[in-house]
Design an enzyme around this catalytic site. Structure first.
Site, short mmCIF file in Angstrom:
data_model
loop_
_atom_site.label_atom_id
_atom_site.label_comp_id
_atom_site.label_asym_id
_atom_site.label_seq_id
_atom_site.Cartn_x
_atom_site.Cartn_y
_atom_site.Cartn_z
N ASP A 1 0.87 -1.16 0.00
CA ASP A 1 0.00 0.00 0.00
C ASP A 1 0.92 1.23 0.00
O ASP A 1 2.12 1.11 0.25
CB ASP A 1 -0.89 -0.04 1.25
CG ASP A 1 -1.77 1.18 1.37
OD1 ASP A 1 -2.40 1.57 0.37
OD2 ASP A 1 -1.82 1.75 2.48
N ASP B 1 0.07 5.17 1.07
CA ASP B 1 -0.05 6.07 2.22
C ASP B 1 -0.11 5.27 3.52
O ASP B 1 -0.94 4.37 3.68
CB ASP B 1 -1.31 6.92 2.10
CG ASP B 1 -1.33 7.76 0.83
OD1 ASP B 1 -0.93 8.93 0.90
OD2 ASP B 1 -1.73 7.23 -0.23
N ASP C 1 -1.49 -1.03 5.79
CA ASP C 1 -1.77 -0.55 7.14
C ASP C 1 -3.27 -0.41 7.42
O ASP C 1 -3.66 0.24 8.38
CB ASP C 1 -1.09 0.80 7.38
CG ASP C 1 -1.72 1.92 6.56
OD1 ASP C 1 -2.03 2.98 7.12
OD2 ASP C 1 -1.90 1.74 5.34
#
Length: 221
Positions: free
Chosen positions: A11, A13, A170
């Site tokens: 991922d 960000d 995250d």
């Protein structure tokens, strides 16, 4: 658990880059432009993973069903576009991690829900991403995460089978997407976890508290 891995997908960000300062600043400018007091970054950071929805929710307590949400979202987008790389940094340890991945003759890529409108100029501006073998945005395929389609697209671009990929993210939707794609999954607990989430409940194959911890997992491949 991590046998025969040939690629690592991430991922963006909250996993590879800390973009919360620029995302928060884009929303905060909307407040100050309206004569409202500025909010500290600490208010915005937990919601950074939710993009415009999270930022507008924090700045104005505005939800997507608000009649002005679409217009406010576009204003936020324009603010963000003008300063995407002003304060955004690669997380400590990520550059070392990518270097080690390449040193092991593995490839890596990015799968984000961020629209290509932002992903493409952002990744072009940060030297780290020169070596990325694939960058898949939230609007690259008809479905965004938690649907597995973007992850499968990245694996296809890398010409590597999904079960030979690890996906690191995250957010719970990252793990859901990775599992649905048949990939090994790793939860990055140093990212934007929000305020009401427990990554230990996501069902990931492993968790890491810093980017370099992934190297210990890769040593098992």
């Amino acid at each position: 658990m991590f046998s025969n891995i040939r690629a690592v997908l991430f991922d963006l960000d909250g996993t590879l880059i800390d973009s919360a300062p620029d995302l928060g600043a884009a929303a905060d400018k909307m407040r100050t432009d309206r004569g409202l007091p500025s909010l500290p970054l600490e208010r915005y950071r937990p919601m950074a993973g939710a993009g415009a929805r999270g930022m507008l929710g924090e700045a104005f307590s505005m939800t997507p069903d608000h009649p002005e949400f679409a217009a406010m979202r576009e204003e936020f987008f324009l603010n963000y576009e003008s300063q995407m790389t002003t304060r955004t940094l690669v997380f400590e340890g990520v550059a070392e991690l990518v270097e080690k991945i390449l040193h092991r003759n593995m490839v890596w890529g990015v799968v984000t829900n961020k629209a290509a409108r932002f992903t493409d100029p952002l990744t072009r501006a940060i030297p780290l991403f020169v070596s990325a073998g694939a960058v898949v945005s939230g609007d690259t395929t008809p479905h965004a995460k938690p649907h597995p389609a973007p992850l499968l697209e990245a694996a296809s671009r890398l010409n590597i089978a999904p079960d030979q990929c690890i996906y690191v993210g995250d957010d719970e939707r990252d793990i859901v997407a990775g599992l649905a794609a048949g990939m090994s999954t790793v939860a990055a607990t140093y990212g934007y976890l929000g305020v009401k989430t427990n990554p230990m409940e996501w069902g990931a194959h492993a968790t890491i508290k810093s980017p370099v911890e992934l190297l210990q997992l890769l040593s098992r491949t």
